[in-house]
Design a protein around this motif. Structure first.
Motif, PDB file in Angstrom:
ATOM      1  N   ASP A  51      -6.392   6.598   5.859  1.00 39.65           N
ATOM      2  CA  ASP A  51      -7.278   7.283   4.918  1.00 39.65           C
ATOM      3  C   ASP A  51      -6.546   7.594   3.617  1.00 39.65           C
ATOM      4  N   ALA A  52      -5.294   8.025   3.739  1.00 38.53           N
ATOM      5  CA  ALA A  52      -4.520   8.358   2.544  1.00 38.53           C
ATOM      6  C   ALA A  52      -4.264   7.119   1.689  1.00 38.53           C
ATOM      7  N   VAL A  53      -3.988   5.992   2.333  1.00 36.59           N
ATOM      8  CA  VAL A  53      -3.775   4.749   1.587  1.00 36.59           C
ATOM      9  C   VAL A  53      -5.061   4.318   0.900  1.00 36.59           C
ATOM     10  N   ALA A  54      -6.183   4.429   1.617  1.00 38.27           N
ATOM     11  CA  ALA A  54      -7.470   4.041   1.036  1.00 38.27           C
ATOM     12  C   ALA A  54      -7.829   4.903  -0.169  1.00 38.27           C
ATOM     13  N   ALA A  55      -7.340   6.143  -0.187  1.00 38.82           N
ATOM     14  CA  ALA A  55      -7.654   7.059  -1.281  1.00 38.82           C
ATOM     15  C   ALA A  55      -6.764   6.854  -2.503  1.00 38.82           C
ATOM     16  N   LEU A  56      -5.731   6.014  -2.376  1.00 37.62           N
ATOM     17  CA  LEU A  56      -4.863   5.770  -3.523  1.00 37.62           C
ATOM     18  C   LEU A  56      -5.651   5.057  -4.615  1.00 37.62           C
ATOM     19  N   GLU A  57      -5.637   5.628  -5.790  1.00 39.04           N
ATOM     20  CA  GLU A  57      -6.411   5.059  -6.890  1.00 39.04           C
ATOM     21  C   GLU A  57      -5.546   4.476  -7.995  1.00 39.04           C
ATOM     22  N   ASP A  58      -4.337   5.005  -8.145  1.00 44.01           N
ATOM     23  CA  ASP A  58      -3.521   4.608  -9.283  1.00 44.01           C
ATOM     24  C   ASP A  58      -2.065   4.506  -8.874  1.00 44.01           C
ATOM     25  N   LEU A  59      -1.662   3.334  -8.443  1.00 42.98           N
ATOM     26  CA  LEU A  59      -0.277   3.139  -8.038  1.00 42.98           C
ATOM     27  C   LEU A  59       0.674   3.179  -9.223  1.00 42.98           C
ATOM     28  N   SER A  60       0.127   3.081 -10.440  1.00 42.61           N
ATOM     29  CA  SER A  60       0.996   3.175 -11.622  1.00 42.61           C
ATOM     30  C   SER A  60       1.322   4.616 -11.978  1.00 42.61           C
ATOM     31  N   HIS A  61       0.715   5.566 -11.256  1.00 42.52           N
ATOM     32  CA  HIS A  61       0.962   6.987 -11.490  1.00 42.52           C
ATOM     33  C   HIS A  61       0.749   7.350 -12.968  1.00 42.52           C
ATOM     34  N   GLY A  62      -0.484   7.069 -13.394  1.00 45.75           N
ATOM     35  CA  GLY A  62      -0.866   7.430 -14.758  1.00 45.75           C
ATOM     36  C   GLY A  62      -0.232   6.570 -15.822  1.00 45.75           C
ATOM     37  N   GLY A  63       0.047   5.327 -15.475  1.00 47.14           N
ATOM     38  CA  GLY A  63       0.642   4.417 -16.450  1.00 47.14           C
ATOM     39  C   GLY A  63       2.134   4.571 -16.611  1.00 47.14           C
ATOM     40  N   ARG A  64       2.759   5.351 -15.728  1.00 48.99           N
ATOM     41  CA  ARG A  64       4.210   5.535 -15.845  1.00 48.99           C
ATOM     42  C   ARG A  64       4.983   4.305 -15.384  1.00 48.99           C
ATOM     43  N   PHE A  65       4.309   3.394 -14.649  1.00 51.21           N
ATOM     44  CA  PHE A  65       4.990   2.234 -14.092  1.00 51.21           C
ATOM     45  C   PHE A  65       4.138   0.985 -14.239  1.00 51.21           C
ATOM     46  N   VAL A  66       4.838  -0.124 -14.388  1.00 54.71           N
ATOM     47  CA  VAL A  66       4.226  -1.437 -14.200  1.00 54.71           C
ATOM     48  C   VAL A  66       4.378  -1.778 -12.724  1.00 54.71           C
ATOM     49  N   VAL A  67       3.274  -2.103 -12.066  1.00 58.71           N
ATOM     50  CA  VAL A  67       3.274  -2.215 -10.607  1.00 58.71           C
ATOM     51  C   VAL A  67       2.912  -3.632 -10.172  1.00 58.71           C
TER      52      VAL A  67
END
Length: 332
Positions: A51-67
């Motif tokens: 459930d926690a993985v499914a709720a992830l919306e932004d792996l870039s953490h607000g644009g702090r990273f190129v993912v």
């Protein structure tokens, strides 16, 4: 031992840090299931992870990273291994790497979760974070986890130019089971070959399957990750081999008889957790072997205290000590 009566004196638990105790009490009040660890409970925990993985919306953490999320070949025909690669925008080429192995007792969690602290560190260091999704026990017992960690590391080093990283500045790191796997990976690379690791940052690592230290007994039933949970973790990884005579060092690094030739190491642990004494013993053996190790024992800290009580003063001190060590390591 009471010298007058000849009776064994019960071990007195170490009191928790006041701020950690408050946060831990609040955590326990919200915890829906305090039953002992079991396969039945594991299925519930894994459902929560999904459930926690499914709720992830932004792996870039607000644009702090190129993912990016490459899948890389497993060792000797094993299934592909998922990686999460997070690079700070604008960071120079030939960046250092934090090669992150997640915790979760070998049996749960996900390589995309719980990364805020290590990502903050990556930003401060101008480093690329690479988090590996290894196969989980008990469905995949040892050596699946160390094989996946090693295969992922080989791929990272082989693709250094593509990733913009320096293969001579890879630091392996992880908490709990991930810390134990990080220590095992350092041993594996030393013995089997591969990229020379610059260092290993081990946060409350699981090192010893025997689970019989004084602190394991002293702190039993004091917090959620106690001796019984530690036993479940090791049994998931090793099955009936746990605690036996033939457990390999690449499963339980405390079993290693030769601790020479390892990269510099940082270890930390709370004084009020069951893993305390096996971590102290490992650091001591590194020093006896002529190695470099920095050890911190945080008074009143429980397992993962810096996550359960991130605002506590010892939590902030622990995070700062880890980053300071990394800065010094990279500067040298």
């Amino acid at each position: 031992m009471d010298l007058e009566s000849g009776q064994a004196v019960p071990a007195v638990p170490v009191p928790l840090d006041v701020e950690v105790q408050v946060a831990y009490d609040a955590y326990l009040a919200e915890e829906p299931d305090l039953a002992p660890m079991s396969l039945e409970k594991l299925s519930v925990i894994r459902a929560g992870v999904d459930d926690a993985v499914a709720a992830l919306e932004d792996l870039s953490h607000g644009g702090r990273f190129v993912v990016s999320q490459p899948s890389v070949p497993g060792l000797d025909g094993a299934p592909e291994i998922p990686l999460l690669v997070c690079t700070p925008p604008g960071a120079p080429a030939a960046r250092p790497v934090l090669y992150f192995i997640h915790g979760g007792g070998f049996y749960c969690s996900d390589h995309r979760l719980g990364l805020d602290q290590i990502l903050d560190t990556a930003v401060q260091l101008g480093a690329t974070l690479i988090s590996i999704g290894y196969r989980l026990a008990p469905e995949h017992p040892y050596p699946a986890q160390i094989n996946d960690a090693y295969a992922g590391l080989l791929w990272v080093a082989d693709h250094a130019d593509e990733l913009g990283i320096d293969p001579e500045r890879i630091i392996v790191t992880g908490p709990s089971a991930g810390g134990g796997l990080s220590a095992a990976l350092a041993l594996y690379v030393r013995d089997k070959g591969g990229p020379r690791l610059l260092g290993q940052l081990l946060t409350a690592p699981l090192l010893d399957d025997r689970n019989d230290s004084a602190s394991a007994r002293q702190m039993d039933d004091i917090e959620l990750f106690d001796r019984s949970h530690n036993a479940f973790a090791w049994n998931s990884l090793l099955g009936d081999a746990q605690g036996g005579a033939d457990v390999p060092q690449y499963a339980a690094p405390a079993r290693a008889t030769d601790l020479t030739g390892l990269p510099p190491m940082f270890l930390d642990v709370g004084s009020a957790e069951c893993l305390r004494d096996e971590i102290l013993a490992y650091a001591d053996r590194i020093w006896q072997a002529g190695g470099k190790a920095e050890l911190h024992v945080w008074p009143g800290g429980i397992h993962s205290f810096d996550r359960k009580a991130p605002e506590a003063r010892i939590s902030k001190a622990a995070v700062a000590a880890r980053r300071n060590w990394l800065e010094r390591l990279l500067a040298n």
